[in-house]
Design a protein around this motif. Structure first.
Motif, PDB file in Angstrom:
ATOM      1  N   ALA A  40       0.795  -1.012  -0.107  1.00 56.44           N
ATOM      2  CA  ALA A  40      -0.072   0.212   0.046  1.00 56.44           C
ATOM      3  C   ALA A  40       0.820   1.159   0.082  1.00 56.44           C
ATOM      4  N   LEU A  41       1.946   1.140   0.784  1.00 56.04           N
ATOM      5  CA  LEU A  41       3.013   2.417   0.650  1.00 56.04           C
ATOM      6  C   LEU A  41       3.587   2.730  -0.609  1.00 56.04           C
ATOM      7  N   GLU A  42       3.556   1.652  -1.305  1.00 56.03           N
ATOM      8  CA  GLU A  42       4.040   1.858  -2.851  1.00 56.03           C
ATOM      9  C   GLU A  42       3.517   2.858  -3.792  1.00 56.03           C
ATOM     10  N   TYR A  43       1.937   2.777  -3.356  1.00 56.06           N
ATOM     11  CA  TYR A  43       1.232   3.542  -4.006  1.00 56.06           C
ATOM     12  C   TYR A  43       1.102   5.119  -3.485  1.00 56.06           C
ATOM     13  N   LEU A  44       1.371   5.172  -2.394  1.00 52.86           N
ATOM     14  CA  LEU A  44       1.529   6.780  -1.701  1.00 52.86           C
ATOM     15  C   LEU A  44       2.070   7.959  -2.497  1.00 52.86           C
ATOM     16  N   PRO A  45       3.221   7.705  -3.301  1.00 53.14           N
ATOM     17  CA  PRO A  45       3.660   8.857  -4.000  1.00 53.14           C
ATOM     18  C   PRO A  45       2.946   9.177  -5.085  1.00 53.14           C
ATOM     19  N   VAL A  46       2.334   8.131  -5.881  1.00 52.60           N
ATOM     20  CA  VAL A  46       1.340   8.531  -6.946  1.00 52.60           C
ATOM     21  C   VAL A  46       0.070   9.125  -6.621  1.00 52.60           C
ATOM     22  N   ALA A  47      -0.505   8.647  -5.556  1.00 55.74           N
ATOM     23  CA  ALA A  47      -1.731   9.067  -5.027  1.00 55.74           C
ATOM     24  C   ALA A  47      -1.524  10.525  -4.575  1.00 55.74           C
ATOM     25  N   ILE A  48      -0.441  10.885  -3.943  1.00 58.49           N
ATOM     26  CA  ILE A  48      -0.180  12.369  -3.428  1.00 58.49           C
ATOM     27  C   ILE A  48       0.099  13.183  -4.733  1.00 58.49           C
ATOM     28  N   VAL A  49       0.602  12.709  -5.673  1.00 63.81           N
ATOM     29  CA  VAL A  49       0.990  13.586  -7.062  1.00 63.81           C
ATOM     30  C   VAL A  49      -0.409  13.592  -7.757  1.00 63.81           C
ATOM     31  N   ALA A  50      -1.309  12.615  -7.747  1.00 61.73           N
ATOM     32  CA  ALA A  50      -2.635  12.836  -8.404  1.00 61.73           C
ATOM     33  C   ALA A  50      -3.339  13.861  -7.741  1.00 61.73           C
ATOM     34  N   ALA A  51      -3.587  13.501  -6.423  1.00 61.64           N
ATOM     35  CA  ALA A  51      -4.396  14.588  -5.777  1.00 61.64           C
ATOM     36  C   ALA A  51      -4.001  16.079  -5.937  1.00 61.64           C
ATOM     37  N   ILE A  52      -2.775  16.292  -5.976  1.00 64.40           N
ATOM     38  CA  ILE A  52      -1.979  17.723  -5.969  1.00 64.40           C
ATOM     39  C   ILE A  52      -2.274  18.243  -7.639  1.00 64.40           C
ATOM     40  N   SER A  53      -2.232  17.225  -8.534  1.00 57.92           N
ATOM     41  CA  SER A  53      -2.261  17.835 -10.095  1.00 57.92           C
ATOM     42  C   SER A  53      -3.562  17.371 -10.550  1.00 57.92           C
ATOM     43  N   VAL A  54      -4.534  16.670 -10.259  1.00 57.23           N
ATOM     44  CA  VAL A  54      -5.757  16.565 -10.900  1.00 57.23           C
ATOM     45  C   VAL A  54      -6.543  17.469 -10.554  1.00 57.23           C
ATOM     46  N   THR A  55      -6.856  18.198  -9.270  1.00 54.76           N
ATOM     47  CA  THR A  55      -7.737  19.132  -8.982  1.00 54.76           C
ATOM     48  C   THR A  55      -7.532  20.542  -9.744  1.00 54.76           C
ATOM     49  N   PRO A  56      -6.472  20.974  -9.958  1.00 52.29           N
ATOM     50  CA  PRO A  56      -6.189  22.169 -10.637  1.00 52.29           C
ATOM     51  C   PRO A  56      -6.395  22.131 -12.369  1.00 52.29           C
ATOM     52  N   LEU A  57      -6.207  20.854 -12.578  1.00 58.17           N
ATOM     53  CA  LEU A  57      -6.539  20.497 -14.124  1.00 58.17           C
ATOM     54  C   LEU A  57      -8.096  20.554 -14.553  1.00 58.17           C
ATOM     55  N   LEU A  58      -8.725  20.288 -13.386  1.00 60.50           N
ATOM     56  CA  LEU A  58     -10.324  19.870 -13.797  1.00 60.50           C
ATOM     57  C   LEU A  58     -10.971  21.087 -13.123  1.00 60.50           C
ATOM     58  N   ILE A  59     -10.699  21.637 -11.955  1.00 62.28           N
ATOM     59  CA  ILE A  59     -11.336  22.516 -11.226  1.00 62.28           C
ATOM     60  C   ILE A  59     -10.810  24.075 -11.390  1.00 62.28           C
ATOM     61  N   LYS A  60     -11.644  25.141 -12.034  1.00 64.16           N
ATOM     62  CA  LYS A  60     -11.386  26.461 -12.117  1.00 64.16           C
ATOM     63  C   LYS A  60     -12.711  27.405 -11.503  1.00 64.16           C
ATOM     64  N   ASP A  61     -12.423  28.186 -10.522  1.00 59.12           N
ATOM     65  CA  ASP A  61     -13.411  29.096 -10.104  1.00 59.12           C
ATOM     66  C   ASP A  61     -14.585  27.935  -9.498  1.00 59.12           C
ATOM     67  N   GLN A  62     -14.237  26.982  -8.723  1.00 59.33           N
ATOM     68  CA  GLN A  62     -15.162  26.288  -8.026  1.00 59.33           C
ATOM     69  C   GLN A  62     -16.164  25.615  -8.993  1.00 59.33           C
ATOM     70  N   HIS A  63     -15.722  25.367 -10.397  1.00 58.39           N
ATOM     71  CA  HIS A  63     -16.705  24.592 -11.146  1.00 58.39           C
ATOM     72  C   HIS A  63     -15.647  23.451 -12.028  1.00 58.39           C
ATOM     73  N   VAL A  64     -16.082  22.480 -12.568  1.00 57.65           N
ATOM     74  CA  VAL A  64     -15.427  21.652 -13.218  1.00 57.65           C
ATOM     75  C   VAL A  64     -15.430  22.124 -14.738  1.00 57.65           C
ATOM     76  N   GLN A  65     -14.252  22.315 -15.258  1.00 58.00           N
ATOM     77  CA  GLN A  65     -14.193  22.949 -16.683  1.00 58.00           C
ATOM     78  C   GLN A  65     -13.231  21.739 -17.488  1.00 58.00           C
ATOM     79  N   LEU A  66     -13.831  21.227 -18.320  1.00 58.65           N
ATOM     80  CA  LEU A  66     -13.046  20.367 -19.239  1.00 58.65           C
ATOM     81  C   LEU A  66     -12.588  21.000 -20.575  1.00 58.65           C
ATOM     82  N   ASP A  67     -12.842  22.383 -20.858  1.00 58.36           N
ATOM     83  CA  ASP A  67     -12.624  22.838 -22.006  1.00 58.36           C
ATOM     84  C   ASP A  67     -11.250  23.762 -21.819  1.00 58.36           C
ATOM     85  N   ARG A  68     -10.144  23.415 -21.104  1.00 59.37           N
ATOM     86  CA  ARG A  68      -9.008  24.125 -20.746  1.00 59.37           C
ATOM     87  C   ARG A  68      -7.804  23.230 -21.416  1.00 59.37           C
TER      88      ARG A  68
END
Length: 105
Positions: A40-68
Motif C-alpha cells: 500500500a505504501l508503494e502507491y502513496l507517492p502516486v496518490a499524492i501527486v494525483a491529488a495535487i495535480s488533478v484538482t487544478p486540471l479539472l476545477i477552475k472557479d469552483q466549477h469543473v471545466q474540461l475545455d481548458r
C-alpha cells in the motif's frame, strides 16, 4: 536575546525542519511490516501527486471545466510518461502540447 543569536537559532531550526522530514523516512525499517502495508505504501507517492495535480486540471472557479488547454495537454503528457518512462521527454511533450493547445483554445 541579541539579534545575532536569534538569527543563528532561526537558521539552525530551519535546517532541522528541512533535514528531518527527508532523513527520518530513510531510518524506518519496513522488513517487519505486513506485506499489504508495504504494498500500500508503494502507491502513496502516486496518490499524492494525483491529488495535487488533478484538482487544478479539472476545477477552475469552483466549477469543473474540461475545455481548458491544461486538461487536454495532460493527456499526451501522461501517455508519454507511462510509455516512455522518460521525465525530460514527458515535460517536453507536455510543454509542446500546452503551447499548441493554448494557441487554439
Amino acid at each position: 536575546m541579541p539579534d545575532q543569536t536569534f538569527l543563528i537559532l532561526v537558521v539552525v531550526l530551519m535546517m532541522a525542519v528541512t533535514f528531518l522530514p527527508r532523513a527520518l523516512p530513510l531510518q524506518v525499517n519496513t522488513d517487519h511490516w505486513p506485506p499489504f502495508v508495504a504494498r500500500a505504501l508503494e502507491y502513496l507517492p502516486v496518490a499524492i501527486v494525483a491529488a495535487i495535480s488533478v484538482t487544478p486540471l479539472l476545477i477552475k472557479d469552483q466549477h469543473v471545466q474540461l475545455d481548458r488547454p491544461e486538461f487536454y495537454a495532460a493527456i499526451p503528457t501522461l501517455l508519454c510518461a507511462y510509455f516512455s518512462k522518460n521525465l525530460f521527454l514527458s515535460v517536453a511533450v507536455g510543454t509542446a502540447a500546452y503551447i499548441a493547445l493554448g494557441s487554439f483554445m
